[in-house]
Enzyme design. Structure first.
Site, PDB file in Angstrom:
ATOM      1  N   SER A  64       6.324  34.298 -58.804  1.00 48.13           N
ATOM      2  CA  SER A  64       4.981  34.178 -59.234  1.00 48.13           C
ATOM      3  C   SER A  64       4.104  35.027 -58.314  1.00 48.13           C
ATOM      4  CB  SER A  64       4.295  32.586 -59.067  1.00 48.13           C
ATOM      5  OG  SER A  64       2.846  32.629 -59.691  1.00 48.13           O
ATOM      6  N   ASP A  71       5.687  30.806 -70.649  1.00 44.42           N
ATOM      7  CA  ASP A  71       4.934  30.483 -69.694  1.00 44.42           C
ATOM      8  C   ASP A  71       3.388  30.627 -69.771  1.00 44.42           C
ATOM      9  OD1 ASP A  71       3.184  31.202 -67.130  1.00 44.42           O
ATOM     10  OD2 ASP A  71       5.261  31.967 -66.294  1.00 44.42           O
ATOM     11  N   HIS A  97       6.024  28.078 -66.136  1.00 38.46           N
ATOM     12  CA  HIS A  97       5.850  28.813 -64.841  1.00 38.46           C
ATOM     13  C   HIS A  97       6.551  28.210 -63.638  1.00 38.46           C
ATOM     14  CE1 HIS A  97       3.605  31.933 -62.777  1.00 38.46           C
ATOM     15  NE2 HIS A  97       3.346  31.005 -61.697  1.00 38.46           N
TER      16      HIS A  97
END
Length: 302
Positions: free
Chosen positions: A123, A249, A278
């Site tokens: 991320s 996601d 995610h």
């Protein structure tokens, strides 16, 4: 469901982590948690967590366990203020703070123990490493490859997704954690942040307008997103890099899937699995799809 399971329910046991505190050039510090291969190794993976994560999150521990059991040493970075101890300065971490990654790499190189160094980010941490690789710098020869997972390559696009109703619970959780840290910052730096400023933080964008941009030298949140999105740096990546972004996601918009760039890129390998949420990938025996792919990709380079 996969995002929630990975973030809140998944447990990774039997991983030993040894903490080392690294003093940074600006007098701040980073806490680095190391996991070691059973046998001496000249291969190191530097792992970077996501927004409000740490080296103790299951996705970091799962990767560290898989890698260390396969002959890699692992250095898991806790970004500023994320190790359980508030950092010293008013500034903190953000999606484009590659100077901190640079400091960790410089520290590792001076140990003179590793001939192969790999970068692995999730991320925000994935955006950070992609930006680092594509910036105008000469990479150390020891850096051989990278893997980035669930990356918001275009930060403004990702923010738009987070502000939508479908992500309300996630956005509220992130914002709550960040506001609590901001209250701690106010105790140490009352001249730089006020109660009114904190009260004005209603969304993640407000936080970036009121704190992130001011504390790190950007005009505002949009300037921060513009300067720090890794999308604009991808073309300049010169080492083998695997990017895995799940199609489902909910944090990523269309601009976070650099399909056109990867199609003609000799070093960027883009995988778009149908599922995974995610940072919510899963697999049999608590060994996730992305942990397996990371191990396969880095082992082929090493």
């Amino acid at each position: 469901m996969s995002t929630i399971y990975s973030g809140l329910l998944r447990k990774v046991e039997h991983l030993e982590q040894t903490r080392i505190r690294l003093t940074l050039p600006d007098t701040d510090f980073l806490d680095l948690d190391w996991s070691y291969s059973k046998n001496p190794s000249k291969k190191l993976v530097i792992v970077i967590h996501g927004l409000e994560g740490s080296s103790k999150r299951a996705y970091i521990k799962g990767s560290a366990k898989a890698l260390s059991e396969s002959g890699f040493n692992v250095c898991a970075i806790n970004l500023r203020g994320c190790s359980g101890t508030m950092n010293n300065l008013y500034r903190s971490y953000h999606s484009g703070a590659t100077e901190d990654l640079q400091s960790v790499i410089a520290y590792v190189l001076q140990l003179d123990q590793y001939t192969s160094i790999f970068l692995h980010g999730f991320s925000l941490g994935g955006n950070l490493l992609l930006k680092y690789l594509g910036e105008e710098r000469v990479l150390p020869n020891e850096i051989k490859g990278a893997v980035a997972i669930s990356v918001p390559c275009q930060l403004a696009d990702s923010l738009d997704q987070l502000l939508q109703f479908k992500n309300f619970l996630y956005a509220r959780r992130f914002k709550g954690n960040l506001v609590e840290k901001l209250k701690l910052k106010k105790q140490s730096f009352p001249d730089l942040i006020s109660d009114l400023d904190i009260d004005l933080v209603k969304t993640l964008k407000d936080f970036d307008d009121i704190y992130t941009s001011r504390a790190h030298g950007f005009k505002d949140a949009m300037d921060y997103y513009s300067q720090c999105s890794s999308l604009q740096f991808l073309n300049a990546i010169k080492i083998p890099t695997l990017l895995i972004n799940a199609k489902n996601d909910s944090f990523l918009g269309e601009d976070c899937y650099p399909i056109a760039i990867a199609k003609h890129h000799k070093n960027l390998f883009l995988e778009l699995p149908q599922y995974g949420g995610h940072v919510g990938f899963y697999g049999p025996d608590n060994f996730t799809y992305t942990e397996r792919r990371t191990l396969e990709f880095l082992s082929n380079i090493a």
